[in-house]
Motif scaffolding. Structure first.
Motif, mmCIF file in Angstrom:
data_model
loop_
_atom_site.group_PDB
_atom_site.id
_atom_site.type_symbol
_atom_site.label_atom_id
_atom_site.label_comp_id
_atom_site.label_asym_id
_atom_site.label_seq_id
_atom_site.Cartn_x
_atom_site.Cartn_y
_atom_site.Cartn_z
ATOM 1 N N SER A 176 10.485 -29.888 -43.806
ATOM 2 C CA SER A 176 9.785 -29.032 -45.138
ATOM 3 C C SER A 176 9.499 -27.938 -43.807
ATOM 4 O O SER A 176 9.686 -26.258 -44.606
ATOM 5 N N THR A 177 8.991 -27.388 -43.269
ATOM 6 C CA THR A 177 9.089 -26.633 -41.896
ATOM 7 C C THR A 177 10.183 -25.608 -42.082
ATOM 8 O O THR A 177 10.215 -24.517 -42.372
ATOM 9 N N THR A 178 11.321 -26.182 -41.682
ATOM 10 C CA THR A 178 12.704 -25.257 -41.995
ATOM 11 C C THR A 178 13.476 -24.665 -43.317
ATOM 12 O O THR A 178 13.761 -24.548 -43.649
ATOM 13 N N GLU A 179 12.486 -25.217 -44.706
ATOM 14 C CA GLU A 179 13.285 -25.148 -45.736
ATOM 15 C C GLU A 179 12.358 -24.012 -46.290
ATOM 16 O O GLU A 179 11.113 -23.497 -46.791
ATOM 17 N N ASN A 180 14.049 -23.324 -46.202
ATOM 18 C CA ASN A 180 12.994 -21.733 -46.779
ATOM 19 C C ASN A 180 15.045 -21.095 -46.600
ATOM 20 O O ASN A 180 15.718 -21.440 -46.617
ATOM 21 N N GLN A 181 14.636 -19.831 -47.370
ATOM 22 C CA GLN A 181 15.866 -19.037 -47.807
ATOM 23 C C GLN A 181 16.430 -18.383 -46.351
ATOM 24 O O GLN A 181 17.675 -17.734 -46.142
ATOM 25 N N SER A 182 15.797 -18.654 -44.759
ATOM 26 C CA SER A 182 16.658 -18.253 -44.550
ATOM 27 C C SER A 182 16.741 -18.919 -43.415
ATOM 28 O O SER A 182 17.497 -19.304 -42.488
ATOM 29 N N SER A 183 16.424 -20.328 -43.895
ATOM 30 C CA SER A 183 16.614 -21.644 -43.220
ATOM 31 C C SER A 183 18.472 -21.804 -42.856
ATOM 32 O O SER A 183 19.075 -21.004 -42.997
HETATM 33 C C1 LIG Z 1 11.281 -19.297 -43.110
HETATM 34 O O1 LIG Z 1 10.915 -20.108 -42.242
HETATM 35 C C2 LIG Z 1 11.541 -20.086 -40.440
HETATM 36 C C3 LIG Z 1 10.675 -22.065 -39.806
HETATM 37 O O2 LIG Z 1 9.627 -22.287 -40.526
HETATM 38 C C4 LIG Z 1 10.335 -19.317 -40.078
HETATM 39 O O3 LIG Z 1 10.687 -18.877 -38.971
HETATM 40 C C5 LIG Z 1 10.954 -17.682 -41.103
HETATM 41 O O4 LIG Z 1 9.499 -16.827 -41.159
HETATM 42 C C6 LIG Z 1 10.611 -18.590 -42.869
HETATM 43 N N1 LIG Z 1 11.345 -16.986 -42.980
HETATM 44 C C7 LIG Z 1 11.132 -16.817 -44.976
HETATM 45 C C8 LIG Z 1 11.655 -16.238 -45.474
HETATM 46 O O5 LIG Z 1 10.294 -17.568 -45.170
#
Ligand SMILES: *[C@@H]1O[C@H](CO)[C@@H](O)[C@H](O)[C@H]1NC(C)=O
Ligand SMILES: *[C@@H]1O[C@H](CO)[C@@H](O)[C@H](O)[C@H]1NC(C)=O
Ligand SMILES: *[C@@H]1O[C@H](CO)[C@@H](O)[C@H](O)[C@H]1NC(C)=O
Ligand SMILES: *[C@@H]1O[C@H](CO)[C@@H](O)[C@H](O)[C@H]1NC(C)=O
Ligand SMILES: *[C@@H]1O[C@H](CO)[C@@H](O)[C@H](O)[C@H]1NC(C)=O
Length: 357
Positions: free
Chosen positions: A64-71
């Motif tokens: 869940s920590t790595t789940e976003n659009q920059s993953s």
């Molecule tokens: C996505 O998650 C990573 C790891 O938690 C974090 O470093 C990054 O800032 C997040 N990026 C966005 C666009 O939310």
């Protein structure tokens, strides 16, 4: 010829044309790396900084920590029509050919620690379960997953010239195979898979690790022949459906005058492929069930850029089109795929062999 003999032959033949060489700094082929999901998966399966292509750009422990659009998650899944991932670039407007070693997973569902395919980007999807593999093929606004609009793309697979995979370190898992998922909650690592991306279309196959000759159905030596030969399908733009299907004839195998033949793609140095000695047929399918895309794909991010104005996010496209999802083709030269069916002269060398049945 008995199917088993045919598959054995194909395996031998395939081995003889794969000229891949491990990088001494990263000697273990990706294909030979096996990890039970999720506990055995290392942070990175290929952190080899001294290797020619460098370390993998992302990581395999995704949550869940790595789940976003920059993953930069590089652990992928093909489970069902509402739960699958495609490999695509991490930066906008990229070509598959330029970034094949660096693709990241883009998924349709939350929970895998990956990027999500934006709402409405999928235009039509067909999921087929066959006795020995599952296949997903369809149409996509590829700009929503960072692929340049004009890119005809290419193949992502667990081999590559240095056997480190494209993307480097890319893993695939599935809960779709009953033999390895007895409690509905177990993922099998899929070591034989392919994924063509490009031409506003995609196809991906995951071969059942417990199935018959997974390496033959999920060949990775026909990377310039696209979905049409590697995952022949009748996916329709605008339609979302799940079907049962027969196994395809393994890529490269065909019959001519009663003889079973094996075709090998010519090396790129011989120029574009202008003709292939056979046409791949789409295996029979049945029991197709259609869905509304809004029921399948939920809580996905809003599309970015101009595409956001072309349709209501998540809405099911209204028009249908009968062309198969077969656009994705060569890694480095989009033009050669376009030429496959339109040019009649043989330029490439076709390694066809005759076997008596
Ligand atoms: C996505 O998650 C990573 C790891 O938690 C974090 O470093 C990054 O800032 C997040 N990026 C966005 C666009 O939310
Ligand atoms: C989530 O994944 C990141 C990146 O792989 C890893 O550093 C972190 O330890 C993981 N967190 C949990 C709670 O597993
Ligand atoms: C994508 O890249 C191409 C080639 O570099 C460029 O011509 C085009 O304007 C770019 N498109 C977008 C939407 O940035
Ligand atoms: C697994 O899921 C299927 C479909 O939902 C269901 O029919 C089956 O009973 C489940 N099996 C177990 C062992 O829970
Ligand atoms: C699929 O249909 C959509 C309209 O819903 C259209 O915008 C798109 O160009 C079509 N894709 C292909 C590959 O024809």
């Amino acid at each position: 010829m008995a199917p088993s003999a045919l598959y054995a032959l194909l395996a031998v033949a395939a081995a003889s044309v794969v000229l891949a060489q491990p990088d001494p700094a990263a000697p273990t082929p990706l294909y030979d790396k096996h990890y039970k999901y999720p506990n055995e998966i290392p942070y990175q399966v290929d952190p080899n900084t001294a290797a020619i292509r460098g370390p993998q750009i992302g990581y395999n422990q995704c949550n869940s920590t790595t789940e976003n659009q920059s993953s930069l998650c590089q652990t992928s899944f093909i489970n069902h029509i509402d739960d699958f991932c495609l490999w695509a670039p991490s930066k906008p407007n990229s070509t598959i050919g330029d970034t094949e070693g660096q693709e990241v997973a883009w998924c349709t569902k939350h929970g895998h620690g990956t990027r999500l395919i934006p709402a409405g980007a999928l235009k039509g999807v067909q999921f087929i379960r066959t006795p020995d593999y599952i296949q997903i093929a369809g149409f996509i606004d590829q700009t929503q997953i960072n692929i340049a609009a004009s890119d005809y793309g290419g193949e992502l697979d667990p081999h590559g010239a240095d056997l480190r995979g494209n993307p480097l370190g890319g893993l695939m898992y599935s809960n779709a195979f009953p033999s390895t998922n007895t409690d509905n909650n177990s993922y099998a690592q899929v070591s034989d898979w392919t994924n063509f991306m490009g031409g506003s279309a995609f196809c991906a196959k995951a071969c059942d690790p417990a199935g018959k000759t997974p390496g033959a159905f999920c060949q990775n030596i026909y990377d310039r022949l696209g979905c049409e030969y590697n995952a022949p399908n009748n996916a329709k733009n605008g339609t979302f459906e799940v079907c049962e299907g027969d196994n395809m004839t393994p890529p490269g195998i065909y019959t001519s005058s009663g003889h079973t033949m094996t075709y090998f793609q010519p090396p790129e140095s011989l120029g574009p492929i202008t003709t292939v000695p056979y046409t791949a047929s789409v295996p029979a399918s049945s029991n197709c069930v259609t869905y509304h895309s809004t029921d399948l794909y939920q809580s996905l991010p809003t599309p970015t850029g101009s595409a956001a104005t072309t349709g209501k996010p998540g809405s099911s496209p209204s028009s249908t089109r009968s062309a198969s999802a077969g656009g994705a083709a060569p890694t480095s030269n989009g033009a050669s795929a376009v030429g496959i069916s339109s040019v009649a002269t043989i330029v490439g060398v076709l390694f066809a062999m005759v076997f008596l049945s």
